[in-house]
Design a protein around this motif. Structure first.
Motif, PDB file in Angstrom:
ATOM      1  N   PRO A 111     -39.651  -8.239 137.794  1.00 48.98           N
ATOM      2  CA  PRO A 111     -40.346  -9.221 137.190  1.00 48.98           C
ATOM      3  C   PRO A 111     -41.622  -9.565 136.227  1.00 48.98           C
ATOM      4  O   PRO A 111     -42.750  -9.383 136.902  1.00 48.98           O
ATOM      5  CB  PRO A 111     -40.042 -10.531 137.429  1.00 48.98           C
ATOM      6  N   ILE A 112     -42.003 -10.275 135.044  1.00 48.23           N
ATOM      7  CA  ILE A 112     -43.774 -10.454 134.454  1.00 48.23           C
ATOM      8  C   ILE A 112     -43.745 -11.984 134.160  1.00 48.23           C
ATOM      9  O   ILE A 112     -42.654 -12.691 133.725  1.00 48.23           O
ATOM     10  CB  ILE A 112     -43.975  -9.786 133.220  1.00 48.23           C
ATOM     11  N   PHE A 113     -44.726 -12.366 134.881  1.00 46.87           N
ATOM     12  CA  PHE A 113     -45.466 -13.592 135.315  1.00 46.87           C
ATOM     13  C   PHE A 113     -46.465 -13.782 134.333  1.00 46.87           C
ATOM     14  O   PHE A 113     -47.668 -13.379 134.553  1.00 46.87           O
ATOM     15  CB  PHE A 113     -45.725 -14.332 136.998  1.00 46.87           C
ATOM     16  N   LYS A 114     -46.560 -15.146 133.619  1.00 52.51           N
ATOM     17  CA  LYS A 114     -47.161 -15.461 133.121  1.00 52.51           C
ATOM     18  C   LYS A 114     -47.848 -16.646 132.865  1.00 52.51           C
ATOM     19  O   LYS A 114     -46.918 -17.350 133.339  1.00 52.51           O
ATOM     20  CB  LYS A 114     -48.252 -15.670 131.421  1.00 52.51           C
ATOM     21  N   ASP A 115     -49.812 -17.563 133.894  1.00 51.81           N
ATOM     22  CA  ASP A 115     -49.380 -18.496 133.668  1.00 51.81           C
ATOM     23  C   ASP A 115     -48.205 -19.494 134.995  1.00 51.81           C
ATOM     24  O   ASP A 115     -47.359 -20.178 134.959  1.00 51.81           O
ATOM     25  CB  ASP A 115     -49.088 -19.594 132.901  1.00 51.81           C
ATOM     26  N   GLY A 116     -47.379 -18.482 135.674  1.00 53.24           N
ATOM     27  CA  GLY A 116     -46.107 -19.412 136.563  1.00 53.24           C
ATOM     28  C   GLY A 116     -44.781 -18.318 135.992  1.00 53.24           C
ATOM     29  O   GLY A 116     -44.535 -19.325 136.882  1.00 53.24           O
ATOM     30  N   LYS A 117     -44.743 -18.173 135.038  1.00 49.40           N
ATOM     31  CA  LYS A 117     -43.270 -18.368 134.375  1.00 49.40           C
ATOM     32  C   LYS A 117     -42.785 -17.018 133.915  1.00 49.40           C
ATOM     33  O   LYS A 117     -43.895 -16.022 133.380  1.00 49.40           O
ATOM     34  CB  LYS A 117     -43.537 -19.370 133.137  1.00 49.40           C
ATOM     35  N   ASN A 118     -41.817 -16.599 134.682  1.00 47.34           N
ATOM     36  CA  ASN A 118     -40.812 -15.302 133.760  1.00 47.34           C
ATOM     37  C   ASN A 118     -41.066 -14.816 132.382  1.00 47.34           C
ATOM     38  O   ASN A 118     -39.949 -15.822 132.150  1.00 47.34           O
ATOM     39  CB  ASN A 118     -40.405 -15.206 134.786  1.00 47.34           C
ATOM     40  N   ILE A 119     -41.872 -14.347 132.171  1.00 46.15           N
ATOM     41  CA  ILE A 119     -41.763 -14.077 130.694  1.00 46.15           C
ATOM     42  C   ILE A 119     -40.835 -13.167 130.130  1.00 46.15           C
ATOM     43  O   ILE A 119     -40.627 -12.957 129.409  1.00 46.15           O
ATOM     44  CB  ILE A 119     -43.569 -14.120 130.129  1.00 46.15           C
ATOM     45  N   GLY A 120     -40.362 -11.736 130.798  1.00 39.44           N
ATOM     46  CA  GLY A 120     -40.330 -10.847 130.935  1.00 39.44           C
ATOM     47  C   GLY A 120     -40.135  -9.630 132.102  1.00 39.44           C
ATOM     48  O   GLY A 120     -40.545 -10.571 132.948  1.00 39.44           O
ATOM     49  N   GLN A 121     -39.614  -8.774 131.835  1.00 37.84           N
ATOM     50  CA  GLN A 121     -39.707  -7.593 133.472  1.00 37.84           C
ATOM     51  C   GLN A 121     -39.744  -5.820 132.430  1.00 37.84           C
ATOM     52  O   GLN A 121     -39.757  -5.624 131.287  1.00 37.84           O
ATOM     53  CB  GLN A 121     -38.539  -7.775 133.468  1.00 37.84           C
ATOM     54  N   ILE A 122     -39.861  -4.698 133.759  1.00 38.63           N
ATOM     55  CA  ILE A 122     -40.065  -4.557 132.655  1.00 38.63           C
ATOM     56  C   ILE A 122     -38.785  -3.310 134.174  1.00 38.63           C
ATOM     57  O   ILE A 122     -38.849  -4.198 134.838  1.00 38.63           O
ATOM     58  CB  ILE A 122     -41.095  -3.088 133.845  1.00 38.63           C
ATOM     59  N   ASP A 123     -37.876  -2.776 133.174  1.00 37.38           N
ATOM     60  CA  ASP A 123     -36.745  -2.355 133.465  1.00 37.38           C
ATOM     61  C   ASP A 123     -37.173  -0.258 133.853  1.00 37.38           C
ATOM     62  O   ASP A 123     -37.607   0.211 132.516  1.00 37.38           O
ATOM     63  CB  ASP A 123     -35.824  -2.124 132.619  1.00 37.38           C
ATOM     64  N   ILE A 124     -36.968  -0.010 134.523  1.00 40.32           N
ATOM     65  CA  ILE A 124     -36.599   1.948 134.943  1.00 40.32           C
ATOM     66  C   ILE A 124     -35.227   1.673 135.194  1.00 40.32           C
ATOM     67  O   ILE A 124     -34.845   1.298 136.324  1.00 40.32           O
ATOM     68  CB  ILE A 124     -37.969   2.180 136.056  1.00 40.32           C
ATOM     69  N   ASP A 125     -34.823   2.775 134.835  1.00 35.87           N
ATOM     70  CA  ASP A 125     -33.569   3.532 134.539  1.00 35.87           C
ATOM     71  C   ASP A 125     -33.790   4.655 136.136  1.00 35.87           C
ATOM     72  O   ASP A 125     -34.877   5.781 134.642  1.00 35.87           O
ATOM     73  CB  ASP A 125     -32.600   3.810 134.084  1.00 35.87           C
ATOM     74  N   SER A 126     -32.859   5.679 136.867  1.00 36.65           N
ATOM     75  CA  SER A 126     -33.418   6.875 137.035  1.00 36.65           C
ATOM     76  C   SER A 126     -31.672   7.599 136.803  1.00 36.65           C
ATOM     77  O   SER A 126     -31.372   6.617 137.804  1.00 36.65           O
ATOM     78  CB  SER A 126     -34.154   6.558 138.961  1.00 36.65           C
ATOM     79  N   ASN A 127     -32.093   8.861 136.969  1.00 33.21           N
ATOM     80  CA  ASN A 127     -30.780   9.569 136.988  1.00 33.21           C
ATOM     81  C   ASN A 127     -30.624  10.436 138.876  1.00 33.21           C
ATOM     82  O   ASN A 127     -29.580  11.378 139.246  1.00 33.21           O
ATOM     83  CB  ASN A 127     -30.824  10.363 136.226  1.00 33.21           C
ATOM     84  N   THR A 128     -31.913   9.518 139.030  1.00 34.96           N
ATOM     85  CA  THR A 128     -31.494  10.627 140.410  1.00 34.96           C
ATOM     86  C   THR A 128     -31.426   9.214 141.500  1.00 34.96           C
ATOM     87  O   THR A 128     -31.359   8.047 141.495  1.00 34.96           O
ATOM     88  CB  THR A 128     -32.902  10.200 141.495  1.00 34.96           C
ATOM     89  N   PRO A 129     -29.584   9.497 142.511  1.00 33.59           N
ATOM     90  CA  PRO A 129     -29.354   8.721 143.502  1.00 33.59           C
ATOM     91  C   PRO A 129     -30.614   7.716 144.501  1.00 33.59           C
ATOM     92  O   PRO A 129     -31.991   8.517 145.132  1.00 33.59           O
ATOM     93  CB  PRO A 129     -28.049   9.365 144.227  1.00 33.59           C
ATOM     94  N   ASP A 130     -30.284   6.471 144.443  1.00 30.04           N
ATOM     95  CA  ASP A 130     -31.056   5.618 145.808  1.00 30.04           C
ATOM     96  C   ASP A 130     -32.989   6.453 145.314  1.00 30.04           C
ATOM     97  O   ASP A 130     -34.045   6.441 146.834  1.00 30.04           O
ATOM     98  CB  ASP A 130     -30.724   6.244 147.264  1.00 30.04           C
TER      99      ASP A 130
END
Length: 151
Positions: A111-130
């Motif tokens: 999550p991305i927090f701005k002034d203590g509020k969750n405003i968004g997120q970075i999402d990353i997918d991988s084709n590699t297991p774990d």
């Protein structure tokens, strides 16, 4: 490339004040996807709290139909509600997973927090297991802190 070296490049991209915030975030997506072998899709979602939805702002990787995600749905939607990191070593083991591609094996959402509020997120997918480690998690938390500063 080490996360320390990558921090310098991320900082440089985000400090480019001649570009819009969206363009700077896109440059971060490009850097992460290009420099970290097991980052195969990198994107930023931002919250609309009134509608309880996440909206894809920018990304690099395979095209996705998931440009709007309801809070609670999938890994991203769960992070919107929990305000916590979510590392998924095996997406097939998750009941509440939104499949974007059959090649995706793992996902990390911070999550991305701005002034203590969750405003968004970075999402990353991988084709590699774990593939994701605590170092990935700490680095991506740092990335999110830096992104919050330009918003």
């Amino acid at each position: 490339m080490s996360f320390n070296s990558l921090q310098l490049k991320v900082t440089s991209a985000l400090n480019n004040t001649t570009a819009t915030a969206k363009k700077r975030m896109h440059e971060v997506c490009v850097l992460l996807e290009n420099e970290i072998e097991y980052y195969n899709w990198v994107g930023f979602y931002f919250a609309n709290h009134e509608q309880r939805t996440l909206h894809l702002e920018t990304y690099v990787g395979e095209e996705t139909d998931h440009t709007v995600i309801p809070f609670g749905k999938g890994i991203c939607g769960q992070v919107a509600e929990s305000n916590s990191n979510f590392v998924v070593p095996d997406v097939k083991a998750q009941d509440n997973y939104i499949a974007c591609s059959i090649t995706v094996k793992a996902e990390i959402v911070i999550p991305i927090f701005k002034d203590g509020k969750n405003i968004g997120q970075i999402d990353i997918d991988s084709n590699t297991p774990d593939p994701f480690t605590k170092e990935d998690e700490r680095f991506l938390e740092w990335v999110c802190e830096q992104v919050a500063k330009i918003l």
